[in-house]
Design an enzyme around this catalytic site. Structure first.
Site, PDB file in Angstrom:
ATOM      1  N   GLU A  53     -73.440 -13.001 -16.259  1.00  0.00           N
ATOM      2  CA  GLU A  53     -74.737 -12.312 -16.215  1.00  0.00           C
ATOM      3  C   GLU A  53     -75.094 -11.660 -17.549  1.00  0.00           C
ATOM      4  O   GLU A  53     -74.313 -10.878 -18.085  1.00  0.00           O
ATOM      5  CB  GLU A  53     -74.695 -11.253 -15.117  1.00  0.00           C
ATOM      6  N   LYS A  55     -76.763  -8.907 -18.798  1.00  0.00           N
ATOM      7  CA  LYS A  55     -77.098  -7.655 -18.112  1.00  0.00           C
ATOM      8  C   LYS A  55     -77.149  -6.534 -19.148  1.00  0.00           C
ATOM      9  O   LYS A  55     -76.125  -5.879 -19.412  1.00  0.00           O
ATOM     10  CB  LYS A  55     -75.987  -7.414 -17.066  1.00  0.00           C
ATOM     11  N   LYS A 114     -82.324 -12.844 -11.894  1.00  0.00           N
ATOM     12  CA  LYS A 114     -81.772 -11.679 -11.212  1.00  0.00           C
ATOM     13  C   LYS A 114     -82.848 -10.602 -11.171  1.00  0.00           C
ATOM     14  O   LYS A 114     -83.184  -9.998 -12.187  1.00  0.00           O
ATOM     15  CB  LYS A 114     -80.546 -11.196 -11.993  1.00  0.00           C
ATOM     16  N   GLU A 163     -78.315 -12.877  -0.966  1.00  0.00           N
ATOM     17  CA  GLU A 163     -77.229 -11.893  -1.110  1.00  0.00           C
ATOM     18  C   GLU A 163     -77.033 -11.071   0.155  1.00  0.00           C
ATOM     19  O   GLU A 163     -77.985 -10.555   0.731  1.00  0.00           O
ATOM     20  CB  GLU A 163     -77.550 -10.967  -2.282  1.00  0.00           C
ATOM     21  N   ASN A 184     -71.983  -9.483  -2.004  1.00  0.00           N
ATOM     22  CA  ASN A 184     -71.924  -8.478  -3.065  1.00  0.00           C
ATOM     23  C   ASN A 184     -70.868  -7.428  -2.722  1.00  0.00           C
ATOM     24  O   ASN A 184     -70.957  -6.752  -1.696  1.00  0.00           O
ATOM     25  CB  ASN A 184     -73.298  -7.813  -3.245  1.00  0.00           C
ATOM     26  N   GLU A 214     -69.693 -11.666  -5.673  1.00  0.00           N
ATOM     27  CA  GLU A 214     -70.489 -10.951  -6.681  1.00  0.00           C
ATOM     28  C   GLU A 214     -69.960  -9.535  -6.906  1.00  0.00           C
ATOM     29  O   GLU A 214     -69.621  -8.842  -5.939  1.00  0.00           O
ATOM     30  CB  GLU A 214     -71.937 -10.792  -6.196  1.00  0.00           C
ATOM     31  N   SER A 215     -69.976  -9.113  -8.146  1.00  0.00           N
ATOM     32  CA  SER A 215     -69.760  -7.717  -8.580  1.00  0.00           C
ATOM     33  C   SER A 215     -68.292  -7.286  -8.543  1.00  0.00           C
ATOM     34  O   SER A 215     -67.534  -7.657  -7.637  1.00  0.00           O
ATOM     35  CB  SER A 215     -70.560  -6.716  -7.726  1.00  0.00           C
TER      36      SER A 215
END
Ligand SMILES: O=C(O)c1ccccc1NCC(=O)[C@H](O)[C@H](O)COP(=O)(O)O
Length: 261
Positions: A53, A55, A114, A163, A184, A214-215
């Protein structure tokens, strides 16, 4: 339902900004680069299928990454990223649709937009290969219906990453027709991150769904842990952006063996 009082103040602010952001007047017509083909290519090359990502910042990040997004994206792709996620949310993540367009023109991997899309017209702001739709946000009053948005996105040629954070949200995603689901690990109520979330939710997802963790994935051990729990792919932001982007991408997309105990 309006669950905005059950979410963290930063997330409430993200939602409020998303409600205020307009859409575009025309309708985009996207020829999307396939995520599953990109994941297959990564597997064949011995890389972990990873969406890295771009970000610049976030509510849980200190400071802001000022690197040129195109240079960062190119370094990610050259060092093993199968696909990229590019923030287009401006107020809380420092992203923009223009940044995504520049990145997509510079690389040939699929690009996930995103953002926090709540209404159909917001799909038309910029072309991307995938768009993100968040079950939790689309349960809020005054937003479009998840299934309608999935259909509207597919009509435009987008692939859709839906998500979820809990098994009930996975069920809602599947009922709405999701084929790519991201679980997530970040709880939007408290902003805590716990990799156990993916481990507890993943078994509820059918094999025919492309499942993305994710994350909160920070180390090769975390990568291995998410893969062992059933992740077809990973979405990694902060741990790639923090420091040497090329080295971080390489370290997290190159599988490591667990040493014998
Ligand atoms: O990242 C945040 O601080 C954040 C705060 C509030 C809502 C969403 C947030 N992040 C969105 C994401 O999904 C992550 O950017 C993405 O999964 C990558 O996570 P990480 O690898 O932990 O940066």
């Amino acid at each position: 339902m309006d669950a905005s009082d059950e979410i963290a103040p930063d997330v409430r602010s993200i939602l409020s900004a998303a409600r205020d952001r307009g859409g575009a007047s025309g309708t985009v017509d996207v020829t999307a680069r396939s995520l599953s083909a990109a994941f297959d290519r990564a597997e064949r090359d011995g890389r972990v299928p990873t969406i890295t990502e771009v970000k610049p910042t976030s509510p849980t990040t200190e400071g802001r990454h000022d690197g040129d997004p195109v240079e960062l994206a190119t370094a990610m792709v050259e060092n093993g990223a199968a696909a990229l996620s590019v923030l287009t949310e401006p107020e809380h993540f420092g992203g923009s649709p223009e940044t995504l367009a520049r990145v997509r023109a510079a690389v040939d991997v699929p690009i996930l937009r995103k953002d926090f899309v709540l209404h159909e017209a917001q799909l038309d702001v910029v072309e991307a290969d995938l768009v993100l739709l968040i079950v939790r946000f689309l349960e809020e009053d005054g937003t479009d219906d998840l299934e309608d948005l999935i259909d509207a996105a597919r009509d435009r040629g987008f692939q859709v990453l839906v998500e979820a954070h809990a098994r009930s949200e996975v069920a809602a995603a599947v009922d709405a027709g999701a084929e790519i689901i991201g679980v997530n690990n970040r709880d939007l109520a408290k902003l805590d991150v716990d990799l156990e979330t993916f481990e507890s939710v993943a078994p509820a997802v059918d094999d025919d769904v492309t499942l993305i963790a994710e994350s909160g994935i920070e180390t090769p051990a975390d990568v291995q842990r998410m893969r062992a729990a059933g992740a077809d792919g990973l979405l990694i932001g902060s741990a790639i952006m923090d420091g040497d982007v090329a080295a971080n991408t390489q370290a997290l997309t190159t599988p490591t063996e667990t040493p014998n105990q």
